[in-house]
Design a protein around this motif. Sequence first.
Motif, mmCIF file in Angstrom:
data_model
loop_
_atom_site.group_PDB
_atom_site.id
_atom_site.type_symbol
_atom_site.label_atom_id
_atom_site.label_comp_id
_atom_site.label_asym_id
_atom_site.label_seq_id
_atom_site.Cartn_x
_atom_site.Cartn_y
_atom_site.Cartn_z
ATOM 1 N N LYS A 255 5.715 -36.492 82.377
ATOM 2 C CA LYS A 255 4.721 -35.572 81.824
ATOM 3 C C LYS A 255 5.225 -34.960 80.523
ATOM 4 O O LYS A 255 4.480 -34.838 79.553
ATOM 5 N N CYS A 256 6.497 -34.583 80.490
ATOM 6 C CA CYS A 256 7.085 -34.023 79.257
ATOM 7 C C CYS A 256 7.073 -35.059 78.143
ATOM 8 O O CYS A 256 6.724 -34.745 76.996
ATOM 9 N N VAL A 257 7.454 -36.277 78.468
ATOM 10 C CA VAL A 257 7.467 -37.344 77.461
ATOM 11 C C VAL A 257 6.053 -37.591 76.950
ATOM 12 O O VAL A 257 5.858 -37.818 75.760
ATOM 13 N N SER A 258 5.059 -37.514 77.820
ATOM 14 C CA SER A 258 3.688 -37.757 77.372
ATOM 15 C C SER A 258 3.239 -36.700 76.372
ATOM 16 O O SER A 258 2.552 -37.018 75.396
ATOM 17 N N ARG A 259 3.630 -35.452 76.597
ATOM 18 C CA ARG A 259 3.255 -34.394 75.654
ATOM 19 C C ARG A 259 3.980 -34.577 74.324
ATOM 20 O O ARG A 259 3.400 -34.370 73.259
ATOM 21 N N LEU A 260 5.230 -34.983 74.368
ATOM 22 C CA LEU A 260 5.962 -35.261 73.129
ATOM 23 C C LEU A 260 5.388 -36.482 72.415
ATOM 24 O O LEU A 260 5.208 -36.483 71.203
ATOM 25 N N ALA A 261 5.102 -37.534 73.178
ATOM 26 C CA ALA A 261 4.553 -38.761 72.593
ATOM 27 C C ALA A 261 3.193 -38.498 71.950
ATOM 28 O O ALA A 261 2.857 -39.115 70.932
ATOM 29 N N ALA A 262 2.431 -37.589 72.523
ATOM 30 C CA ALA A 262 1.132 -37.258 71.946
ATOM 31 C C ALA A 262 1.285 -36.719 70.526
ATOM 32 O O ALA A 262 0.417 -36.929 69.681
ATOM 33 N N ASN A 263 2.393 -36.070 70.265
ATOM 34 C CA ASN A 263 2.606 -35.488 68.944
ATOM 35 C C ASN A 263 3.035 -36.500 67.890
ATOM 36 O O ASN A 263 2.935 -36.233 66.694
ATOM 37 N N ILE A 264 3.501 -37.657 68.291
ATOM 38 C CA ILE A 264 3.987 -38.644 67.325
ATOM 39 C C ILE A 264 2.891 -39.009 66.326
ATOM 40 O O ILE A 264 3.088 -38.933 65.119
ATOM 41 N N SER A 265 1.744 -39.418 66.844
ATOM 42 C CA SER A 265 0.669 -39.831 65.929
ATOM 43 C C SER A 265 0.153 -38.659 65.112
ATOM 44 O O SER A 265 -0.222 -38.830 63.942
ATOM 45 N N LEU A 266 0.131 -37.473 65.690
ATOM 46 C CA LEU A 266 -0.340 -36.307 64.943
ATOM 47 C C LEU A 266 0.599 -36.000 63.780
ATOM 48 O O LEU A 266 0.150 -35.780 62.647
ATOM 49 N N ILE A 267 1.882 -36.015 64.035
ATOM 50 C CA ILE A 267 2.861 -35.742 62.984
ATOM 51 C C ILE A 267 2.842 -36.843 61.927
ATOM 52 O O ILE A 267 2.928 -36.568 60.727
ATOM 53 N N GLN A 268 2.711 -38.095 62.363
ATOM 54 C CA GLN A 268 2.651 -39.202 61.404
ATOM 55 C C GLN A 268 1.481 -39.074 60.437
ATOM 56 O O GLN A 268 1.540 -39.570 59.315
ATOM 57 N N HIS A 269 0.415 -38.418 60.880
ATOM 58 C CA HIS A 269 -0.763 -38.242 60.037
ATOM 59 C C HIS A 269 -0.814 -36.836 59.425
ATOM 60 O O HIS A 269 -1.870 -36.378 58.988
ATOM 61 N N ASN A 270 0.321 -36.163 59.427
ATOM 62 C CA ASN A 270 0.456 -34.838 58.825
ATOM 63 C C ASN A 270 -0.502 -33.818 59.448
ATOM 64 O O ASN A 270 -1.068 -32.964 58.767
ATOM 65 N N LEU A 271 -0.688 -33.942 60.767
ATOM 66 C CA LEU A 271 -1.538 -33.021 61.509
ATOM 67 C C LEU A 271 -0.649 -32.086 62.334
ATOM 68 O O LEU A 271 0.500 -32.408 62.646
ATOM 69 N N CYS A 272 -1.192 -30.974 62.695
ATOM 70 C CA CYS A 272 -0.449 -29.992 63.474
ATOM 71 C C CYS A 272 -0.169 -30.539 64.880
ATOM 72 O O CYS A 272 -1.085 -30.993 65.567
ATOM 73 N N PRO A 273 1.085 -30.492 65.320
ATOM 74 C CA PRO A 273 1.395 -30.988 66.665
ATOM 75 C C PRO A 273 0.881 -30.031 67.745
ATOM 76 O O PRO A 273 0.643 -28.855 67.495
ATOM 77 N N LEU A 274 0.721 -30.564 68.929
ATOM 78 C CA LEU A 274 0.313 -29.766 70.093
ATOM 79 C C LEU A 274 1.520 -29.001 70.605
ATOM 80 O O LEU A 274 2.631 -29.524 70.627
ATOM 81 N N SER A 275 1.313 -27.768 71.044
ATOM 82 C CA SER A 275 2.453 -26.994 71.541
ATOM 83 C C SER A 275 2.345 -26.651 73.023
ATOM 84 O O SER A 275 3.348 -26.450 73.680
ATOM 85 N N PHE A 276 1.160 -26.524 73.560
ATOM 86 C CA PHE A 276 0.918 -26.197 74.968
ATOM 87 C C PHE A 276 1.433 -24.817 75.362
ATOM 88 O O PHE A 276 1.542 -24.510 76.542
ATOM 89 N N VAL A 277 1.753 -23.984 74.389
ATOM 90 C CA VAL A 277 2.264 -22.645 74.677
ATOM 91 C C VAL A 277 1.234 -21.811 75.424
ATOM 92 O O VAL A 277 1.571 -21.068 76.343
ATOM 93 N N ASP A 278 -0.023 -21.954 75.047
ATOM 94 C CA ASP A 278 -1.080 -21.145 75.658
ATOM 95 C C ASP A 278 -1.765 -21.824 76.840
ATOM 96 O O ASP A 278 -2.778 -21.342 77.326
ATOM 97 N N VAL A 279 -1.225 -22.950 77.299
ATOM 98 C CA VAL A 279 -1.808 -23.667 78.432
ATOM 99 C C VAL A 279 -0.976 -23.359 79.671
ATOM 100 O O VAL A 279 0.221 -23.649 79.708
ATOM 101 N N SER A 280 -1.610 -22.786 80.668
ATOM 102 C CA SER A 280 -0.872 -22.475 81.893
ATOM 103 C C SER A 280 -0.507 -23.762 82.630
ATOM 104 O O SER A 280 -1.216 -24.769 82.540
ATOM 105 N N GLN A 281 0.595 -23.698 83.331
ATOM 106 C CA GLN A 281 1.047 -24.875 84.079
ATOM 107 C C GLN A 281 0.008 -25.285 85.108
ATOM 108 O O GLN A 281 -0.246 -26.470 85.303
ATOM 109 N N SER A 282 -0.637 -24.324 85.746
ATOM 110 C CA SER A 282 -1.621 -24.654 86.785
ATOM 111 C C SER A 282 -2.827 -25.387 86.192
ATOM 112 O O SER A 282 -3.357 -26.308 86.805
ATOM 113 N N VAL A 283 -3.258 -25.013 84.999
ATOM 114 C CA VAL A 283 -4.386 -25.685 84.347
ATOM 115 C C VAL A 283 -3.989 -27.117 83.996
ATOM 116 O O VAL A 283 -4.758 -28.059 84.222
#
Length: 111
Positions: free
Chosen positions: A61-89
């Motif tokens: 699950k951690c790798v999937s969240r990091l991997a999701a950011n690869i394409s965003l960063i490659q396209h100079n887009l803001c990466p996902l942080s999940f700071v405001d997403v509760s673990q239960s959600v």
Amino acid sequence: MRTNAVGTGQTIFLPLEGPQRIEECFDQVLDTAAAIRDPFEQAFFAMVHLPYWQPFEDVSKCVSRLAANISLIQHNLCPLSFVDVSQSVYISALSGIYEINRVELLRDVFV
């Protein structure tokens, strides 16, 4: 890559077993992700498929969240942080994928 069976916590879903099958599916996920041109679609694809296949003994699950950011960063887009997403959600959204193959809850978390 994992070589043994794993569970997914509070769900009855059992990920794919067998090292060769896991590696084949992992390679297919990587190939499919690489073919997706839209960075948001590619990011979401990683968030859905890596936790579903559970290719690693732990941290899929951690790798999937990091991997999701690869394409965003490659396209100079803001990466996902999940700071405001509760673990239960987040876990509830993944359970929708595990239990009934529905991505809508995770899509809402992603958006």
